[in-house]
Design an enzyme around this catalytic site. Structure first.
Site, PDB file in Angstrom:
ATOM      1  N   GLY A  12       0.971  44.256 -39.142  1.00 31.54           N
ATOM      2  CA  GLY A  12       0.503  44.499 -40.337  1.00 31.54           C
ATOM      3  C   GLY A  12      -0.748  44.066 -40.990  1.00 31.54           C
ATOM      4  O   GLY A  12      -1.588  43.919 -39.820  1.00 31.54           O
ATOM      5  N   GLY A  52      -2.783  44.371 -56.135  1.00 29.00           N
ATOM      6  CA  GLY A  52      -2.264  44.042 -54.899  1.00 29.00           C
ATOM      7  C   GLY A  52      -2.072  42.043 -54.773  1.00 29.00           C
ATOM      8  O   GLY A  52      -1.529  41.983 -53.586  1.00 29.00           O
ATOM      9  N   GLU A  87       3.890  41.781 -55.089  1.00 32.74           N
ATOM     10  CA  GLU A  87       4.507  42.919 -54.455  1.00 32.74           C
ATOM     11  C   GLU A  87       5.001  43.693 -55.733  1.00 32.74           C
ATOM     12  O   GLU A  87       5.377  43.425 -56.732  1.00 32.74           O
ATOM     13  CB  GLU A  87       5.716  42.261 -53.698  1.00 32.74           C
ATOM     14  N   ILE A 120      -4.397  26.977 -45.250  1.00 30.03           N
ATOM     15  CA  ILE A 120      -4.724  25.508 -45.330  1.00 30.03           C
ATOM     16  C   ILE A 120      -3.761  24.828 -44.197  1.00 30.03           C
ATOM     17  O   ILE A 120      -2.714  25.002 -44.030  1.00 30.03           O
ATOM     18  CB  ILE A 120      -4.159  24.952 -46.589  1.00 30.03           C
ATOM     19  N   ARG A 172       6.390  48.753 -35.861  1.00 28.45           N
ATOM     20  CA  ARG A 172       7.370  50.012 -35.917  1.00 28.45           C
ATOM     21  C   ARG A 172       6.685  51.211 -35.710  1.00 28.45           C
ATOM     22  O   ARG A 172       7.297  52.028 -34.989  1.00 28.45           O
ATOM     23  CB  ARG A 172       7.759  49.806 -37.453  1.00 28.45           C
ATOM     24  N   ALA A 216     -10.681  25.685 -27.164  1.00 28.99           N
ATOM     25  CA  ALA A 216      -9.223  25.471 -26.412  1.00 28.99           C
ATOM     26  C   ALA A 216      -9.236  25.219 -24.992  1.00 28.99           C
ATOM     27  O   ALA A 216      -8.409  24.693 -24.632  1.00 28.99           O
ATOM     28  CB  ALA A 216      -8.375  27.004 -26.702  1.00 28.99           C
ATOM     29  N   GLU A 250       2.221  26.854 -38.784  1.00 34.84           N
ATOM     30  CA  GLU A 250       1.167  26.339 -39.700  1.00 34.84           C
ATOM     31  C   GLU A 250       0.967  27.546 -40.898  1.00 34.84           C
ATOM     32  O   GLU A 250       0.928  27.296 -42.021  1.00 34.84           O
ATOM     33  CB  GLU A 250       0.094  26.185 -39.109  1.00 34.84           C
ATOM     34  N   LYS A 282       8.760  27.182 -48.598  1.00 34.59           N
ATOM     35  CA  LYS A 282       7.380  26.308 -48.332  1.00 34.59           C
ATOM     36  C   LYS A 282       7.767  24.922 -48.571  1.00 34.59           C
ATOM     37  O   LYS A 282       7.389  23.830 -47.948  1.00 34.59           O
ATOM     38  CB  LYS A 282       6.346  26.747 -48.673  1.00 34.59           C
ATOM     39  N   ALA A 297       4.165  40.583 -32.230  1.00 31.75           N
ATOM     40  CA  ALA A 297       5.135  41.346 -32.754  1.00 31.75           C
ATOM     41  C   ALA A 297       4.628  41.483 -34.247  1.00 31.75           C
ATOM     42  O   ALA A 297       4.823  40.447 -35.052  1.00 31.75           O
ATOM     43  CB  ALA A 297       6.346  40.335 -32.616  1.00 31.75           C
TER      44      ALA A 297
END
Lengths: 440, 440
Positions: A13, A189, A192, A138, A46, A34, A131, A207, A10
């Site tokens: 971006g 960049g 924001e 990290i 979107r 894995a 994570e 965090k 979902a």
């Protein structure tokens, strides 16, 4: 090889597209590690038509991402939409309630709703991993919750916001002022267009609250993080700090006094995000640019440091997929290391009792008497001054306020607050004083 | 709460006693995190009567630790005896063959016999963990095998031996020579009475070979690590390096070229332990004393750094018990991240083709012509010199050899080797030249 782990993604971006690129490029290697392939089967975003530089033809497209929770063909939903509430939270709740795994990079949602989501995850036997929400690429949560699992954590602190660290290290490197460097960071960049969440410390506080819950086994308490941003720091502060042997970093720091809890009361949880003066020989002083670093101090392991890229599509995708590998391997400890029901209630620690050395900076009208006024207030509040610097700037104009700073001896934080209260009405001060603690 | 995880502990030296102290002090916390108590039920050591500052009365004592493998009351054996072969290896084999878990801090045994033990562990469904074998308390193996699992690792390197790092940083801080600082390190307990394993680089090579296998998915190949120790480094080298903007660190470094393997041949594995010149602004330059640090460069995450105490009873016990918590939680990936059968064969990479900048130091009889002789050899070997320094020492005695050093431009390592071969017979050189690469 075993059945694939089937992912619904979902949000497409930069991070979502990064996850797809990573799985395409490293997919074979990841499947070997894995023990089973990790396959994106469904996606949602979107705008279906937007060019993201990745082929989406092979994926089941959904306009409504909350439909993921009901898809039999999906094992884990990866939420990269963002926002503490709204659609991301709805998706998270539905996914976990349906017994599917949830992997998210959404620090705001975890900081605000992590307890509820952890309880939901545990009740439904669904893995919840995040994570990527703390310190980008990290493996800080893994390092803390698993690598340092044998330790009582005495303190956790670190550089948790790459934008602020970029700005502060750029200010130090160039001598330029905050507003100037912020504008550059926005152009590059690194910041924001609306930089409030970063520079006011909110992002770092999200965090920190998450790390504190894992470190101390206390219930998440984002609301009581004491937060100060970096917008008031001047080039002059950075120069003064350097002269004293320090650099300035936005630090998130937390500790927990369990004595009250052991006596049948509540743990005292201290959580602060604020600019600190960091000694130049401390490992965090060398962390420049958008890099993040997390330090955990354990009662047996001593000081552990985890450092790396705090943001960016590659590092964030790396953390998201590491969580998926853990789920594929069956490594799914409780979301906050302890079962949610065992996380202890705490009360915010009173910072007034904390001892520290402090840097205090005044912008003063340069007239006789002001230094006496400041030092008298410090004396009356019982604050002992270690050093006092008034430096004229070569380009200073007559009548402009002058930067005066001091460093106090170690003492209770309440003392400095008392002294500043005494000075509050002083006409000699051109703006409110700025206090920054020294990282000890 | 679930059944306890029952531990037999072989070896009660400082680390073994540290594990017992840690479980006593943090046991309740660990039980909550692990979901079950971790209990030492049996112990073994050479001398039953020795005072270790811990009470052993509650444990089942065994004079023969290999008996642990047959005890029904034991789930996991913790091996802290040491030695690559002998009793430790016998115990490891018996334990895994009996389907019991093995946790060890024994880097020499894993470096020499890790492949055999991993295959045995997998065949018997027994967990094999060895976090404490690499970089002490730092969760470097977990960070690499799990935290960075989504990445192709491009390079891994770090400071893997605390004794050497203590000596090199102490030499830099004091200007003293190697032998002098080694003697001090021995007096302080930072170096063994027989320091060969440390200062010759063998210990770091054990750790590097283990990290390389995990990072690149290649079969362990300790025998082909290219190892150079630190005993030939002079105070003058450290001074020259500093003048050039570098510090000297013993670095273990590895990378792997998979191109040959993809073409149906073998991977080219490069593994080296050697003193390197590290730029002062590199994170490893700030790592002083007995601290260790591991850097992993992943193709998505970029540069990750893990730093902490590389040795000591507390940190090592922390890593041992973290492994036990993982086993108690059921997090037991294959010992080398990939199943042992999937680890790829490799051939040692030819270092001659590698490109680097090199520091080359000569001790020369201070007479006319020697600089011309050195520079001519470099020219004839096709080595381009970036800088050349001959510094007289203020206390230098007439007739004593003088330290002359140069830094080459980036070029193949074979070039420097060719130049030094040309100079091998030169009567101007008082000892063999010392070559150290620059960490790029």
């Amino acid at each position: 090889m075993a059945e694939p782990l089937r992912i619904a993604l979902a949000g497409l971006g930069t991070v979502g597209a990064g996850v797809i690129r990573l799985l395409a490029e490293n997919g074979e290697l990841i499947a070997r590690r894995a023990g089973r392939p990790i396959e994106v089967v469904a996606v949602s975003a979107r705008d279906r038509g937007k060019d993201r530089g990745i082929a989406l033809a092979g994926y089941d497209w959904h306009d409504d991402m909350t439909a993921f929770a009901a898809l039999d063909a999906v094992d884990v939903v990866v939420e990269l939409v963002g926002g503490s509430d709204g659609p991301a939270l709805t998706l998270a709740r539905k996914t976990l309630a349906a017994g599917k795994g949830l992997v998210t990079a959404n620090k705001a949602m975890i900081a605000h709703h992590g307890m509820e989501l952890a309880a939901l995850a545990e009740a439904n036997g669904a893995p919840l991993r995040y994570e990527a929400a703390v310190a980008g690429g990290i493996p800080a949560i893994k390092g803390l919750a698993e690598g340092a699992a044998a330790n009582r954590i005495e303190r956790i602190y670190g550089i948790l916001n790459g934008t602020c660290n970029f700005i502060l290290s750029e200010m130090a490197a160039t001598g330029r002022d905050f507003a100037d460097v912020l504008a550059e960071a926005q152009a590059l960049g690194f910041a924001e267009a609306d930089p409030g969440f970063d520079i006011e410390g909110t992002d770092a506080a999200h965090k920190l609250a998450i790390l504190a819950a894992i470190a101390f086994g206390t219930a998440l308490d984002f609301a009581s993080v004491d937060v100060t941003g970096i917008a008031r720091i001047r080039a002059g502060d950075i120069a003064q700090a350097r002269a004293l042997g320090y650099v300035i970093r936005l630090i998130g720091i937390a500790d927990c006094d369990l004595a009250g809890q052991e006596a049948g009361g509540e743990a005292q949880l201290f959580q602060r995000v604020a600019p600190y003066l960091v000694p130049v020989d401390h490992p965090l002083a060398g962390v420049t640019g958008a890099t993040n670093a997390v330090v955990a101090e354990g009662n047996f392991v001593g000081r552990l440091l985890f450092q790396g890229a705090g943001a960016g599509d590659g590092p964030t995708a790396s953390a998201v997929v590491a969580d998926l590998v853990d789920i594929a391997r069956g490594n799914t400890p409780p979301p906050f290391s302890l079962p949610a029901a065992l996380l202890a209630a705490s009360v915010p620690a009173d910072p007034g009792h904390r001892r520290s050395r402090a840097y205090v900076r005044f912008m003063v009208a340069d007239r006789p008497g002001v230094l006496a006024e400041i030092t008298a207030a410090m004396r009356d509040a019982g604050v002992s001054i270690e050093s006092f610097i008034q430096q004229g700037h070569p380009d200073e104009e007559d009548g402009q306020p002058v930067l005066v700073s001091m460093v106090t001896h170690d003492g209770p934080e309440a003392g400095v607050a008392r002294a500043l209260a005494l000075l509050e009405q002083s006409p000699s001060l051109a703006e409110a004083p700025l206090v920054m603690r020294l990282l000890g």
